[in-house]
Design an enzyme around this catalytic site. Structure first.
Site, mmCIF file in Angstrom:
data_model
loop_
_atom_site.group_PDB
_atom_site.id
_atom_site.type_symbol
_atom_site.label_atom_id
_atom_site.label_comp_id
_atom_site.label_asym_id
_atom_site.label_seq_id
_atom_site.Cartn_x
_atom_site.Cartn_y
_atom_site.Cartn_z
ATOM 1 N N SER A 1 27.258 59.942 17.042
ATOM 2 C CA SER A 1 27.174 58.572 17.559
ATOM 3 C C SER A 1 25.925 58.432 18.426
ATOM 4 C CB SER A 1 28.451 58.236 18.343
ATOM 5 O OG SER A 1 28.500 56.862 18.632
ATOM 6 N N ASN A 2 25.902 57.457 19.297
ATOM 7 C CA ASN A 2 24.767 57.260 20.202
ATOM 8 C C ASN A 2 25.278 56.709 21.533
ATOM 9 O OD1 ASN A 2 24.788 54.234 20.047
ATOM 10 N ND2 ASN A 2 24.438 54.720 17.885
ATOM 11 N N HIS A 3 24.348 56.380 22.429
ATOM 12 C CA HIS A 3 24.733 56.049 23.814
ATOM 13 C C HIS A 3 25.097 54.582 24.046
ATOM 14 C CE1 HIS A 3 23.700 60.019 25.206
ATOM 15 N NE2 HIS A 3 22.498 59.919 24.639
ATOM 16 N N ALA B 1 24.098 49.382 17.929
ATOM 17 C CA ALA B 1 23.282 50.563 17.633
ATOM 18 C C ALA B 1 24.016 51.307 16.510
ATOM 19 C CB ALA B 1 23.125 51.433 18.873
#
Ligand code: PMT
Length: 209
Positions: free
Chosen positions: A18-20, A86
């Site tokens: 995943s991402n932030h 995102a």
């Protein structure tokens, strides 16, 4: 229609890529659009946030594939698309059905490209529909954002850069530039709700609502 938050791409039943993204920017936009009277269809990846306004309907999703399927269902009935999520560009080619055990010193996971939601929808955007993208950049910000504007058939793109302190992921603030093909408007660092108001005001002027 508004996308927000991250996507999660499963590796096995306990792990994901995943991402932030916290969803703060997307949810601020949803609240602001709803306050202005818009009916907001919020396609949201996993976040700790909950939309409050009665004009917001949330469609929770987890993966990029699910976000794409949901957007595809909603796109034709919506006149403004905002892509603040995102989205993971890649996912594991194979999702293990059991927890991957720790064995060798290295582990290789093969990734395959996810569908680009904004670009795919951009291909059948009608002239009366407005598509607004985001670009999160770390270098050659203006050039990269400009390229995404054209490639994904956006009418506007909101540039935020990780080089600006207080901008981008997780912060309660953001610093953006709104870009069109031959125009760029720069804004100061401010709370995400105020950033959202700037964006909504700009969109309002474009669509004359
Ligand atoms: O959620 P926060 O913590 O508040 O952080 C906000 C944010 C940094 C996530 C947000 O402001 C932001 O920049 N969102 C877009 C991040 C991003 O993925 O940018 P990108 O440059 O990789 O993608 C360009 C555009 O294409 C984006 O509109 C993205 O939603 C869209 N995209 C990208 C990949 C993909 N497979 N499908 C898409 O639709």
């Amino acid at each position: 229609m508004l996308t927000a938050g991250p996507t999660q791409e499963a590796i096995d039943p306990v792990r994901f890529i995943s991402n932030h993204s916290s969803g703060k920017m997307g949810y601020a936009l949803a609240e602001c659009l709803a306050e202005e009277g818009a009916l907001v269809l919020l396609v949201a990846g996993p976040t700790a946030l909950q939309a409050q306004h009665r004009n917001i309907t949330t469609f929770p999703v987890v993966s990029a594939e699910q976000m794409y399927e949901q957007c595809l269902q909603l796109a034709a009935q919506t006149n403004i698309w905002i892509f603040a999520a995102a989205v993971a560009d890649y996912r594991p080619k194979v999702v293990a059905d059991k927890k991957i055990k720790k064995k060798e010193a290295t582990l290789t996971i093969e990734l395959v490209k996810n569908v680009d939601i904004a670009a795919a929808l951009g291909k059948f955007k009608k002239p009366e529909q407005l598509s607004v993208g985001f670009a999160l950049e770390t270098d050659q910000e203006t050039e990269n954002a400009q390229a995404k504007l054209l490639k994904k058939n956006f009418d506007l793109i909101i540039l935020n850069s990780l080089n600006d302190s207080g901008a981008g992921f997780r912060h309660d603030t953001n610093k953006i530039s709104i870009m069109e093909k031959e125009k760029i408007v720069n804004f100061e660092l401010k709370p995400k709700l105020e950033v959202a108001r700037d964006i909504v005001r700009y969109i309002g002027e474009k669509v004359h609502v």
